[in-house]
Scaffold this motif. Structure first.
Motif, PDB file in Angstrom:
ATOM      1  N   LEU A 115       0.862  -1.204   0.000  1.00 10.77           N
ATOM      2  CA  LEU A 115       0.000   0.000   0.000  1.00 10.77           C
ATOM      3  C   LEU A 115       0.885   1.237   0.000  1.00 10.77           C
ATOM      4  CD1 LEU A 115      -2.586  -0.897   2.825  1.00 10.77           C
ATOM      5  CD2 LEU A 115      -3.136  -0.618   0.406  1.00 10.77           C
ATOM      6  N   ILE A 116       0.344   2.355  -0.504  1.00  3.56           N
ATOM      7  CA  ILE A 116       1.118   3.613  -0.409  1.00  3.56           C
ATOM      8  C   ILE A 116       1.141   4.023   1.054  1.00  3.56           C
ATOM      9  CG2 ILE A 116       1.258   6.025  -1.166  1.00  3.56           C
ATOM     10  CD1 ILE A 116      -0.428   5.278  -3.582  1.00  3.56           C
ATOM     11  N   SER A 117       2.246   4.554   1.481  1.00  8.22           N
ATOM     12  CA  SER A 117       2.338   4.989   2.884  1.00  8.22           C
ATOM     13  C   SER A 117       1.263   6.028   3.177  1.00  8.22           C
ATOM     14  CB  SER A 117       3.706   5.603   3.152  1.00  8.22           C
ATOM     15  OG  SER A 117       4.656   4.585   3.134  1.00  8.22           O
ATOM     16  N   GLY A 118       0.680   5.905   4.336  1.00 12.29           N
ATOM     17  CA  GLY A 118      -0.356   6.863   4.727  1.00 12.29           C
ATOM     18  C   GLY A 118      -1.620   6.151   5.172  1.00 12.29           C
ATOM     19  N   CYS A 119      -2.703   6.900   5.094  1.00  4.39           N
ATOM     20  CA  CYS A 119      -3.967   6.362   5.611  1.00  4.39           C
ATOM     21  C   CYS A 119      -4.520   5.250   4.708  1.00  4.39           C
ATOM     22  CB  CYS A 119      -4.957   7.516   5.711  1.00  4.39           C
ATOM     23  SG  CYS A 119      -6.499   7.040   6.436  1.00  4.39           S
ATOM     24  N   CYS A 120      -5.105   4.250   5.323  1.00  3.31           N
ATOM     25  CA  CYS A 120      -5.738   3.166   4.556  1.00  3.31           C
ATOM     26  C   CYS A 120      -6.898   2.597   5.354  1.00  3.31           C
ATOM     27  CB  CYS A 120      -4.718   2.076   4.234  1.00  3.31           C
ATOM     28  SG  CYS A 120      -3.999   1.334   5.693  1.00  3.31           S
ATOM     29  N   VAL A 121      -7.632   1.700   4.718  1.00  6.43           N
ATOM     30  CA  VAL A 121      -8.817   1.118   5.379  1.00  6.43           C
ATOM     31  C   VAL A 121      -8.661  -0.400   5.401  1.00  6.43           C
ATOM     32  CG1 VAL A 121     -11.326   0.841   5.252  1.00  6.43           C
ATOM     33  CG2 VAL A 121     -10.271   2.985   4.528  1.00  6.43           C
ATOM     34  N   ILE A 122      -8.896  -0.999   6.545  1.00  9.05           N
ATOM     35  CA  ILE A 122      -8.874  -2.456   6.632  1.00  9.05           C
ATOM     36  C   ILE A 122     -10.288  -2.930   6.962  1.00  9.05           C
ATOM     37  CG2 ILE A 122      -7.854  -4.478   7.755  1.00  9.05           C
ATOM     38  CD1 ILE A 122      -5.819  -2.730   6.158  1.00  9.05           C
ATOM     39  N   VAL A 123     -10.803  -3.781   6.076  1.00 18.45           N
ATOM     40  CA  VAL A 123     -12.163  -4.314   6.247  1.00 18.45           C
ATOM     41  C   VAL A 123     -12.045  -5.758   6.708  1.00 18.45           C
ATOM     42  CG1 VAL A 123     -14.421  -4.622   5.124  1.00 18.45           C
ATOM     43  CG2 VAL A 123     -12.825  -2.937   4.233  1.00 18.45           C
ATOM     44  N   LEU A 124     -12.884  -6.130   7.627  1.00 16.21           N
ATOM     45  CA  LEU A 124     -12.886  -7.515   8.104  1.00 16.21           C
ATOM     46  C   LEU A 124     -13.455  -8.423   7.012  1.00 16.21           C
ATOM     47  CD1 LEU A 124     -12.657  -9.650  10.362  1.00 16.21           C
ATOM     48  CD2 LEU A 124     -14.955  -9.007  11.055  1.00 16.21           C
ATOM     49  N   LYS A 125     -12.650  -9.445   6.659  1.00 15.78           N
ATOM     50  CA  LYS A 125     -13.074 -10.364   5.586  1.00 15.78           C
ATOM     51  C   LYS A 125     -14.019 -11.402   6.198  1.00 15.78           C
ATOM     52  CE  LYS A 125      -9.723 -12.655   3.623  1.00 15.78           C
ATOM     53  NZ  LYS A 125      -8.649 -12.941   2.693  1.00 15.78           N
TER      54      LYS A 125
ATOM     55  N   CYS B 154      -6.697   2.809   9.230  1.00 18.18           N
ATOM     56  CA  CYS B 154      -5.345   2.434   9.661  1.00 18.18           C
ATOM     57  C   CYS B 154      -4.315   3.354   9.017  1.00 18.18           C
ATOM     58  CB  CYS B 154      -5.046   0.991   9.249  1.00 18.18           C
ATOM     59  SG  CYS B 154      -6.014  -0.209  10.171  1.00 18.18           S
ATOM     60  N   TRP B 155      -3.082   3.176   9.405  1.00 17.57           N
ATOM     61  CA  TRP B 155      -1.973   3.936   8.829  1.00 17.57           C
ATOM     62  C   TRP B 155      -0.904   2.960   8.384  1.00 17.57           C
ATOM     63  CZ3 TRP B 155      -1.749   9.041   7.751  1.00 17.57           C
ATOM     64  CH2 TRP B 155      -0.521   9.546   7.341  1.00 17.57           C
ATOM     65  N   LYS B 156      -0.548   3.055   7.096  1.00 18.77           N
ATOM     66  CA  LYS B 156       0.487   2.162   6.598  1.00 18.77           C
ATOM     67  C   LYS B 156       1.843   2.886   6.705  1.00 18.77           C
ATOM     68  CE  LYS B 156       3.112   0.132   3.355  1.00 18.77           C
ATOM     69  NZ  LYS B 156       4.250   0.645   2.606  1.00 18.77           N
ATOM     70  N   GLY B 157       2.712   2.336   7.545  1.00 19.56           N
ATOM     71  CA  GLY B 157       4.053   2.898   7.689  1.00 19.56           C
ATOM     72  C   GLY B 157       5.038   2.107   6.842  1.00 19.56           C
ATOM     73  N   LYS B 158       6.319   2.433   7.017  1.00 18.78           N
ATOM     74  CA  LYS B 158       7.345   1.739   6.224  1.00 18.78           C
ATOM     75  C   LYS B 158       7.376   0.256   6.545  1.00 18.78           C
ATOM     76  CE  LYS B 158      10.774   5.205   5.160  1.00 18.78           C
ATOM     77  NZ  LYS B 158      11.710   6.039   5.872  1.00 18.78           N
ATOM     78  N   THR B 159       7.247  -0.045   7.823  1.00 26.14           N
ATOM     79  CA  THR B 159       7.436  -1.441   8.231  1.00 26.14           C
ATOM     80  C   THR B 159       6.223  -2.054   8.903  1.00 26.14           C
ATOM     81  OG1 THR B 159       8.261  -0.683  10.355  1.00 26.14           O
ATOM     82  CG2 THR B 159       9.916  -1.094   8.632  1.00 26.14           C
TER      83      THR B 159
END
Ligand SMILES: C[S@@+](CC[C@H](N)C(=O)[O-])C[C@H]1O[C@@H](n2cnc3c(N)ncnc32)[C@H](O)[C@@H]1O
Length: 699
Positions: free
Chosen positions: A609-619, A637-642
């Motif tokens: 994902l691109i770093s920054g804000c993202c959405v995680i949906v429960l599958k 959520c927030w996608k960081g480097k690691t």
């Protein structure tokens, strides 16, 4: 809560909740307008929740956050002066002759401030604090608020008047005054067929007023010195009157004489009121024989029988001398007040409360407009010359939250004594009246009048309310486009002209709110009329500015948790679905390094994902993502480097974990808080293979 249930609300209704804080009924109203709406869509209606107390408004904003509604406006006005946003200069009418560009509502909830004696069960200190003056002290304000509600109600609309008191002065007396003033253009509805499971008792048609240890049956019994406090409208009828429309046997033995007005009758004998041929010295009033057998009450609300010459049953004789009761005979209201509802605690283990459902049949007649305006002015002139001034009584003085300057003539008028022939005085209904408009017939004054001295002082020069951030449309195209492109928000979802902020400087906007079309229309009207509405909060927070440790390529605005349910069906990028196990781990440990995710695909996808804000949906159910299912569970959520971190408060995360457990079973998940404290907050913990790490966004 019962009162909103009698409003018969539909999703496209414009609803005004006049005294709304702390917001339990507002929440219910929002729930009703949203309930049949698909995820990602908004109802056509809206709720304006108003309260005079700004701190209680904040409580309401907090309470209603859970509804995630873009269809809510919170305002901070004295309800009795709530603006109708009519611009006196340029109003127009539609093809049906209805006024356009005026703020009117399909439904009004008038849950007024009251003495609260119906809440005794949960507030036992009322036993110590209560006195009869409390009800008498709020009656005037209750009538004013209710009348304003009627003015703001569309023809054909419904208003619910409610209190949590059993005091007729706060209840039936207020309803009777509304009916009296509205001269046939408002009716009290018989709703005995609605909510049949609710055990209710009929409203009273006769009562006495208690003041300083005396029971008063008519306004004539009120000592002159008390007439600024005890008002004609507090009595079942401030003249001996009954409805000539009422042809039932209740009144058939009374001699009606339309032409004579005796007993200092203070209001015109109109459609609803005729005088009886009586002589004060010999008249034996019609009295009510109310069958109080609880077994016969309940859903049956037609319990009131009136027997001529019967003595009033006064069920409240405590403290009244027999002399008081014998010498004064309570009058019977001419209105069908039995259609009001009294809900008693022991009928269904609830608090005690009162509800009346009113329907606006027509606009008031033009002649009544003048009559009301003129009589109030006449009365006020009388008061100016006869006013005993403030501080002459021992009743609680109802004050607004806005400090009223001592030299404000309106205040003196409001607190001064009406003469025996005066109608109920109304505060400040005399400033710059425009007498040609129907809307003011019910009014304490039309819109121009309502902009009282106090409110004008609070409305600063450039259409800005003191102490309240301005509402500004957010039209920064670059930012809007970058948000749309970063999250892949579908073009189907309109952003332009639906985004507002509370900051005029587009470069320093921190939060962006989404507003429904209905809210936008009201906002545009409000701009047009010079921001008469004092808006404390509106819409749904959808984006928030977010600083990050590494800004490269990311969007400067993150999604907000409140706005996510609305946006979810339209988000096409920066969104992934996670297995229940990984989703739970995220909630438990808040930040998880990519290698620690259980699902290999998710591990891979999350890291790209691109770093920054993202959405995680429960599958669920092996579906990859089902965003437009109303039961979908998603978090910001927030996608960081690691790693991936959740942007959900600790408390919300814990609640969500509990909901997941209730829905899917399995072991009760514990958050890091509940884990071994000896590890320390900064230590890396390994539980089920997941590691707690530092998030990459700036908290
Ligand atoms: C009975 S409570 C309302 C409860 C609310 N409807 C609910 O369900 O949560 C009455 C409210 O009226 C407010 N109030 C008092 N005087 C007012 C006025 N003149 N205009 C508007 N609100 C007023 C009080 O601040 C209080 O929050």
């Amino acid at each position: 809560m019962v009162p909103p249930l009698f409003l018969d609300v539909l999703p496209d209704h414009y609803i005004l909740d006049m005294c709304a804080a702390p917001g339990s009924k507002t929440f219910q109203l929002l729930e009703i307008i949203h309930q049949s709406i698909k995820p990602g869509f908004l109802p056509d209606g809206l709720v304006i929740a108003n309260d005079v107390d700004v701190q209680r408004c904040n409580l309401l904003i907090h309470q209603t956050k859970r509804m995630c509604s873009a269809n809510l406006i919170v305002t901070n006005h004295e309800a009795q002066y709530f603006p109708s946003c009519l611009s006196a200069k340029d109003f127009t009418r539609d093809e049906h002759g209805e006024l356009k560009d005026i703020l009117q509502f399909d439904r009004v909830l008038c849950d007024v401030p009251c003495s609260g004696d119906g809440t005794l069960r949960k507030a036992p200190d009322i036993w110590r604090k209560w006195n009869a003056g409390m009800g008498n002290g709020v009656h005037r304000l209750q009538v004013e608020i209710a009348m304003r509600g009627i003015t703001l109600l569309k023809v054909g609309g419904r208003m619910v008047y409610s209190t949590c008191s059993m005091n007729p002065v706060e209840n039936e007396a207020v309803v009777a005054e509304i009916l009296r003033r509205s001269k046939g253009s408002v009716e009290l509805l018989d709703v005995s067929y609605e909510l049949p499971e609710l055990v209710r008792r009929p409203g009273l048609r006769t009562w006495k007023v208690r003041d300083r240890g005396l029971w008063l049956a008519t306004y004539e019994d009120v000592p002159i010195s008390r007439r600024g406090v005890i008002l004609p409208s507090m009595f079942p009828c401030d003249e001996i009157c009954t409805s000539k429309l009422q042809s039932d046997s209740l009144y058939e033995n009374a001699t009606l004489n339309n032409s004579e007005v005796k007993n200092n009758c203070s209001f015109e004998s109109g459609d609803h009121c005729v005088t009886m041929d009586i002589d004060n010295t010999t008249f034996k009033p019609l009295t009510m024989d109310i069958d109080n057998d609880p077994k016969k009450l309940g859903n049956d609300v037609t319990l009131v029988h009136i027997s001529k010459d019967a003595e009033i049953e006064d069920d409240c004789k405590v403290g009244a001398s027999q002399n008081d009761l014998d010498e004064t005979k309570a009058k019977v209201s001419s209105f069908s007040l039995e259609h009001c509802m009294r809900i008693l605690p022991y009928d269904q283990n609830s608090g005690a409360f009162f509800i009346a459902v009113l329907h606006k049949i027509s606009s008031p007649h033009d002649d009544s407009v003048k009559a009301v305006g003129q009589s109030n002015r006449r009365m006020q002139r009388t008061q100016r010359s006869t006013s005993p001034g403030l501080g002459s009584d021992d009743q609680p003085v109802v004050r607004s939250s806005i400090d009223i300057p001592q030299d404000d003539p309106g205040v003196v008028e409001a607190a001064s004594a009406p003469g025996p022939t005066d109608k109920f005085p109304s505060v400040k209904d005399d400033q710059g009246a425009v007498e040609t408009e129907n809307i003011e017939a019910f009014d304490n004054g039309e819109d121009g009048n309502l902009e009282t001295k106090q409110t004008k002082e609070n409305l600063l020069k450039h259409g800005k309310w003191r102490g309240v951030d301005p509402v500004v449309f957010f039209r920064d195209e670059n930012t809007i486009n970058s948000i749309r492109s970063f999250y892949g928000i579908s073009d189907v979802f309109p952003l332009d002209s639906h985004l507002v902020t509370r900051n005029c400087d587009a470069n320093h906007v921190k939060r962006i709110y989404y507003i429904s079309e209905s809210v936008r229309d009201i906002l545009e009207l409000n701009f047009k009329v010079g921001q008469k509405l004092k808006i404390t909060s509106l819409g749904l927070k959808v984006f928030e500015r977010q600083a990050s440790k590494d800004n490269s390529g990311t969007c400067t605005f993150r999604l907000s948790s409140e706005g996510l349910p609305l946006l979810l069906p339209y988000i096409g990028k920066q969104i992934l679905s996670a297995s229940l196990e990984d989703f739970r781990h995220l909630l438990q440990y808040r930040t998880i390094k990519f290698p620690d995710f259980v699902d290999a695909d998710f591990r891979e996808n999350a890291s790209t994902l691109i770093s920054g804000c993202c959405v995680i949906v429960l599958k669920e159910k092996n579906k990859e993502i089902f965003q437009d299912d109303s039961s979908a569970i998603a978090i910001v959520c927030w996608k960081g480097k690691t790693n991936l971190s959740i942007m959900v408060s600790q408390l919300d995360a814990q609640e969500l974990l509990e909901r997941l457990q209730a829905r899917f079973g399995g072991q009760r998940a514990s958050g890091p808080d509940e884990s071994d404290a000896s590890l320390g907050a900064s230590a890396e913990m390994e539980v089920s293979g997941a590691q707690v790490a530092e998030p990459d966004f700036v908290e």
